[in-house]
Scaffold this active site. Structure first.
Site, PDB file in Angstrom:
ATOM      1  N   GLY A 265       0.519  -1.287   0.086  1.00 32.69           N
ATOM      2  CA  GLY A 265      -0.250  -0.263  -0.088  1.00 32.69           C
ATOM      3  C   GLY A 265       0.488   1.281  -0.315  1.00 32.69           C
ATOM      4  N   HIS A 266       0.778   2.289   1.425  1.00 34.27           N
ATOM      5  CA  HIS A 266       0.651   3.504   0.535  1.00 34.27           C
ATOM      6  C   HIS A 266       2.662   3.475   1.383  1.00 34.27           C
ATOM      7  CE1 HIS A 266       0.232   7.709   0.551  1.00 34.27           C
ATOM      8  NE2 HIS A 266       0.549   8.577   2.278  1.00 34.27           N
ATOM      9  N   PHE A 267       2.377   2.970   2.564  1.00 36.93           N
ATOM     10  CA  PHE A 267       3.278   2.924   2.990  1.00 36.93           C
ATOM     11  C   PHE A 267       4.589   2.247   2.560  1.00 36.93           C
ATOM     12  CE2 PHE A 267       1.811   6.168   5.431  1.00 36.93           C
ATOM     13  CZ  PHE A 267       2.220   7.236   5.784  1.00 36.93           C
TER      14      PHE A 267
END
Length: 289
Positions: A265-267
């Site tokens: 995902g994002h991180f």
């Protein structure tokens, strides 16, 4: 038994126009410099494991922006992306950094691109990790976020709804194949800083200023096409804000960029460090000194 040599990471402050900027620094000063620009709602602590991995061979510098982490801004500081870029620009001057590779993540994208526009000769290369600069890279939820401007009724309240623990935690675990690989330390520390006096107001101000970044996308794309810095793009394909299309969009202006899309995902550094760190090391090793 072989014991890895762990680099020393220094934790320091420097004064920049009345802002007491906290930063982490590791590695030899004469090695290629990687300027690590963090995202929302995090701070330089998001790079702590990366610094442990790469800090012996490269010069890594990671500041906290005003309104984030340990950095202390004075009363009356204006929280906008222009002002964050002003402080980061003053920060690189204070440390004497005149040549560096920019690592841009999330909010680090608009901060880093403003810095790059101001000082193109300083940018030896670019590492983009889920830092969007194209309309194709905006999800529906991101477009809703961009639509929060000061003129919109109730915008401040809607932006404040994003600053609570379930949302903070969701940004870390969302899109990961195995959430057990994501340490709770990151979102816990992020929420601690968000809950400090004045911090939520600062973050709401930045949220309502985010639309200025999207307005600058064409200018940043033109800058990339003109300067063509060596570029490594590493992207978590399951990012709820910036979908995979945002990674490939860079190729329109940077056809020689190296693109790696990961199942996260994002991180992405949280659960894919073992994949990302070698890519960064290889890329930095090819940057001319």
């Amino acid at each position: 038994m072989n014991i890895a040599v762990i680099p020393q990471v220094a934790h320091r402050f420097v004064e920049v126009d009345g802002v007491r900027v906290f930063y982490r620094e590791a590695g030899p000063a004469d090695a290629p410099t990687l300027l690590l620009l963090h995202g929302f709602p995090s701070a330089s602590h998001q790079f702590r494991r990366l610094m442990d991995v790469l800090g012996n061979d490269f010069h890594l510098v990671a500041p906290d922006y005003p309104g984030f982490g340990h950095t202390e801004a004075p009363d009356g500081f204006t929280y906008s992306f222009e002002r964050l870029a002003d402080v980061v620009e003053g920060f690189v001057d204070a440390l004497g950094l005149d040549r560096y590779v920019l690592y841009t993540f999330d909010f680090g994208g608009p901060v880093g691109m403003r810095l790059a526009e101001r000082r193109p000769a300083a940018v030896a290369g670019l590492i983009v990790q889920n830092a969007n600069a194209y309309a194709e890279g905006l999800s529906e939820s991101a477009r809703d976020f961009v639509a929060l401007t000061p003129e919109v009724a109730g915008a401040r309240d809607r932006a404040a709804e994003l600053l609570v623990l379930p949302v903070t935690r969701g940004q870390y675990e969302g899109g990961t194949a195995d959430p057990t690989l994501v340490a709770p330390d990151g979102w816990t520390l992020d929420q601690h800083f968000l809950d400090l006096p004045g911090r939520k107001e600062a973050q709401v101000d930045l949220a309502l200023n985010y639309h200025t970044n999207v307005a600058l996308y064409p200018r940043w794309q033109a800058w990339l096409a003109e300067h063509r810095p060596p570029t490594l793009i590493v992207w978590g394909r399951n990012d709820m804000f910036f979908p995979e299309a945002g990674a490939h969009a860079y190729l329109a202006d940077l056809p020689d960029a190296e693109v790696h899309v990961l199942d996260t995902g994002h991180f992405a550094l949280e659960d894919k460090l073992a994949e990302v760190a070698p890519l960064i090391a290889d890329f930095l090793g090819r940057i001319p000194r």
